[in-house]
Design a protein around this motif. Sequence first.
Motif, short mmCIF file in Angstrom:
data_model
loop_
_atom_site.label_atom_id
_atom_site.label_comp_id
_atom_site.label_asym_id
_atom_site.label_seq_id
_atom_site.Cartn_x
_atom_site.Cartn_y
_atom_site.Cartn_z
N THR A 1 0.14 1.67 34.63
CA THR A 1 -0.91 2.23 35.50
C THR A 1 -0.41 3.16 36.55
N ILE A 2 -1.38 4.14 37.19
CA ILE A 2 -0.83 4.96 38.13
C ILE A 2 -1.94 4.80 39.12
N GLN A 3 -1.77 4.65 40.33
CA GLN A 3 -2.77 4.20 41.30
C GLN A 3 -2.97 5.87 41.99
N PRO A 4 -4.22 6.09 42.40
CA PRO A 4 -4.35 7.13 43.26
C PRO A 4 -3.59 7.11 44.62
N ALA A 5 -2.90 8.16 44.96
CA ALA A 5 -2.14 8.34 46.06
C ALA A 5 -3.15 8.33 47.47
N GLN A 6 -2.57 7.96 48.48
CA GLN A 6 -3.31 7.98 49.74
C GLN A 6 -3.72 9.21 50.01
N ASN A 7 -2.63 10.17 50.01
CA ASN A 7 -2.93 11.76 50.36
C ASN A 7 -3.47 12.46 49.14
N GLN A 8 -4.39 11.89 48.71
CA GLN A 8 -5.12 12.56 47.48
C GLN A 8 -5.84 13.75 47.77
N PHE A 9 -5.82 14.77 46.73
CA PHE A 9 -6.31 16.02 47.04
C PHE A 9 -7.84 15.96 46.38
N LYS A 10 -8.74 16.52 47.11
CA LYS A 10 -10.12 16.57 46.63
C LYS A 10 -10.51 17.96 46.40
N VAL A 11 -9.52 18.49 45.31
CA VAL A 11 -10.17 19.77 44.85
C VAL A 11 -10.13 20.04 43.36
N PRO A 12 -10.68 20.99 42.77
CA PRO A 12 -10.91 21.18 41.26
C PRO A 12 -9.35 20.92 40.53
N VAL A 13 -9.28 20.59 39.63
CA VAL A 13 -8.02 20.34 38.98
C VAL A 13 -8.18 20.29 37.42
N VAL B 1 6.76 20.07 46.94
CA VAL B 1 5.72 20.36 46.30
C VAL B 1 4.40 20.12 47.18
N LEU B 2 4.28 18.75 47.43
CA LEU B 2 3.11 18.23 48.27
C LEU B 2 2.90 19.12 49.58
N GLU B 3 3.87 19.65 50.16
CA GLU B 3 3.80 20.45 51.34
C GLU B 3 3.24 21.88 50.77
N GLN B 4 3.83 22.25 49.84
CA GLN B 4 3.30 23.73 49.10
C GLN B 4 1.81 23.61 48.83
N LEU B 5 1.19 22.68 48.54
CA LEU B 5 -0.16 22.49 48.24
C LEU B 5 -1.09 22.11 49.26
N LYS B 6 -0.72 22.22 50.67
CA LYS B 6 -1.59 21.82 51.74
C LYS B 6 -2.83 22.60 51.72
N ASP B 7 -2.94 23.86 51.17
CA ASP B 7 -3.97 24.69 51.37
C ASP B 7 -4.72 24.95 50.10
N ALA B 8 -4.29 24.15 48.79
CA ALA B 8 -4.89 24.39 47.77
C ALA B 8 -6.12 24.48 47.68
N LYS B 9 -6.96 25.56 46.95
CA LYS B 9 -8.36 25.19 46.74
C LYS B 9 -8.64 24.82 45.45
N GLY B 10 -7.77 24.65 44.57
CA GLY B 10 -7.79 24.26 42.98
C GLY B 10 -6.10 24.38 42.43
N VAL B 11 -6.25 23.38 41.51
CA VAL B 11 -4.62 23.15 40.87
C VAL B 11 -4.67 23.12 39.49
N ILE B 12 -3.69 23.91 38.81
CA ILE B 12 -3.66 23.72 37.33
C ILE B 12 -2.37 22.87 37.23
N LEU B 13 -2.40 21.78 36.23
CA LEU B 13 -1.34 21.11 35.93
C LEU B 13 -0.92 21.72 34.70
N ASP B 14 0.29 22.33 34.72
CA ASP B 14 0.84 22.61 33.27
C ASP B 14 1.41 21.65 32.55
N MET B 15 0.87 21.05 31.73
CA MET B 15 1.66 19.95 31.00
C MET B 15 1.84 20.36 29.56
#
Length: 614
Positions: free
Chosen positions: A491-503, A429-443
Amino acid sequence: MKKAIFTLVVTFSLIGCGSDSDKPNNKPTESSNKLEAISPLPSSPQHKPDVSYDEQLQLDIEQFVKLAHSVQYFYPSIASQNSDWPLFIAESIIELSQTPEQERADKGLFLLRQIAPYLTTDETLLPEVNDNTEVSTWLQNAPLNQAVYTRTLLTQSYGELKNRDYSSNNLIAEVDYFQEALYFPLYLPENLELQGQTFQQLGRWQLSEEFQHTEICMASVSSMWAAINHFWPYFDQISVNWQNSLPNLLQACTEDDFIQKRAKIYTEFTKLKDNHIIIALPTPEQHVQNKYIPFLYELVEGRAIVVREEKSQQTGVEIGDEILKINDQDIHDYLEDKADSSLKSDLQRKTVPAYTDVFTASLESIEYQIKKPNGQTNTIQVTPKPIEALTRFHGLRYVPRRDEKVEVLSNGFYRLNIYNISSNDTADVLEQLKDAKGVILDMRNYPTDWHGWQTVLSWFINNTAVNDTISYSWQGAPNQTEIKQQPLSQTIQPAQNQFKVPVVALSSRYSQSSNEHSLIFARSGGIPILGEPTSGINGNIIEMGLFGGFNQNSAQGVTFIYTNMKANRLNGDALINAGVKPDILVPRTIQSHRVQVDNQLTAAIEYLKQQLEQ
């Protein structure tokens, strides 16, 4: 030094008029200054007599079962721990019915003392305890030692046990029994003169352990009532007179009609507004809901709208139609009649009866008055079908559900269906998101993998997400008179490979429990939530099987499920009967169902566009 004695008040209902002096003397008595020896449990059960459950007998049974369940959960002995309490209570109910009214208090005490001999009206007759005394006591935050919950009988010196974090602060329990103070130890010394006996089989009366029998029903409902009374953690947030519910539950068991009996039982537990509650009762064949209607409706914008239908159905009812009446009853009155016994909170008391109305027990024709989108009104007769004939339904669900894990949307936006993502999927999933400009988390749907959704959230949170909203409630004394809270923090810590896109995260009115838990993490981590207020219950459940439980191997038992863990909103407010409120309120709409469009997804895409433009 002895610890303080606490007082437990148990309500006793009077009937008729006049003072206590007008009543028969039905109070427990002590015959000497020494506890009497206990007689052996009988082993030759007799044929069960016919019983008339008059009002006075029901009142006396109420008194007995309250005491019995206090002893069950708080008298600290191996005999109490290993006894079959529902079976004991069922047999004792028959025994009380054959006892003269004025002798029932003593009879109940006699029966209980065969298991718990240090049960007395004279506190001075209880064994003394000092720091060096080897004693047993309960350490418990639930009625069962199950999954994440603890119920264990500990034996050590009193000096060691009294200093444990969640042990009782009291040496002795004081309870009310037939308006008389009754005492028993919360720390019971070892090797005493009087030893209780373990009740494991019938010895007085021959009983059939089937729910249809009044004594089995009463033992079942009192056991469910007691689990709530002694362990359910929400009495400070839900206004309910639970003491008044016990006589109503016992009376329900005297009903001959199963539907009436079930409705009365469900009505009392609906008052708790705990959406986890499930009560599985053995159901007579004629009342089993094994037929279905070939369409399904939901309450949308306050109106009953058909949202899905069987592909092959030809009733004339279509997706987008509004149901106005069922069998000539206004739809809102129809659903209101079901709401009080729905086992659901105020948020879902009518929505759940609506979508579950697709199932029925009868093949009799049902009349629907419907309104088409063009305003035309029709009356249609629909004949239910056997469940074996069920074929696939189609139409966009009220809470849309997709099979995909990742979906590419327009404008470089991606939709992650978090409920489908496991920990094994995250690298892909992380690989598929590499070019994402924004992400919707369907929860909006229940997550299937704890570590999967936590990993995904770590990619998008702005800060450490802390969820300290849940806690255990350790019970040291009957009736929740001594509670010690054990807060849990995750707790959940922010990942090192964090996405800086609108979510943005999506929520639904059916998002529940672990679903809400994940949304609280999202909110704590700074992710905005769009959608509807959620179901309003979180925390691990307890599952109790009574008389074998209701399962494939025992179709005559009862299974009871409820929430045993306290869970709040992120800000500390009550979650139960309130839910997680979204930052951006976007309910599903009637028009979205008629055009088969996920309007919450559309709103989320518009939100991401606005964020990119800023």
